[in-house]
Design a protein around this motif. Structure first.
Motif, short mmCIF file in Angstrom:
data_model
loop_
_atom_site.label_atom_id
_atom_site.label_comp_id
_atom_site.label_asym_id
_atom_site.label_seq_id
_atom_site.Cartn_x
_atom_site.Cartn_y
_atom_site.Cartn_z
N TRP A 31 32.32 63.27 4.62
CA TRP A 31 33.68 63.78 4.71
C TRP A 31 34.13 64.39 3.38
O TRP A 31 34.72 65.47 3.34
CB TRP A 31 34.64 62.67 5.13
N ARG A 35 32.88 68.83 3.41
CA ARG A 35 34.04 69.65 3.73
C ARG A 35 34.49 70.52 2.57
O ARG A 35 35.40 71.33 2.70
CB ARG A 35 35.22 68.77 4.16
N VAL A 38 34.66 74.31 3.30
CA VAL A 38 35.49 74.84 4.39
C VAL A 38 36.70 75.64 3.87
O VAL A 38 36.87 76.80 4.28
CB VAL A 38 35.92 73.72 5.36
N ASP A 67 32.78 72.90 10.51
CA ASP A 67 33.82 71.87 10.58
C ASP A 67 33.74 71.10 11.89
O ASP A 67 33.87 69.88 11.91
CB ASP A 67 35.19 72.52 10.40
N GLU A 71 32.85 67.15 12.13
CA GLU A 71 33.76 66.23 12.81
C GLU A 71 33.05 65.48 13.94
O GLU A 71 33.24 64.28 14.12
CB GLU A 71 34.96 67.00 13.37
#
Length: 91
Positions: A31, A35, A38, A67, A71
């Motif tokens: 996480w 990320r 992004v 993404d 997730e």
């Protein structure tokens, strides 16, 4: 329950705790580190699109897919509401 059964359960629980800890650390690393790209990719995609480059839409698509996949991966086996293994949320 015999003493040796109790000892076996304690060892098994210790192993599960180690697995849970490793999974929790992996979730946090995914996480926090995965990320990072992004927001930068989204910004670059918007800038490229404004300048009329078709590459902007392609980069935005890749960013969205990244993404979504991240997730999906983190949702597959982790629940951040639970907290670190061995801890109760709110402790």
């Amino acid at each position: 329950m015999a003493w040796n059964e109790w000892e076996h359960l304690k060892v098994a629980n210790g192993g599960l705790t180690k697995i849970g800890t490793a999974a929790f650390e992996l979730h946090n690393d995914l996480w926090d580190k995965a990320r990072v790209a992004v927001p930068t990719s989204d910004s670059a995609a918007a800038d490229l699109s404004k300048q009329g480059f078709a590459l902007g839409a392609g980069l935005k698509h890749v960013s969205n897919r990244w993404d979504e996949q991240l997730e999906s991966l983190t949702d597959a086996g982790f629940d951040e509401r639970v907290g670190a293994p061995g801890e109760k949320k709110g402790d």
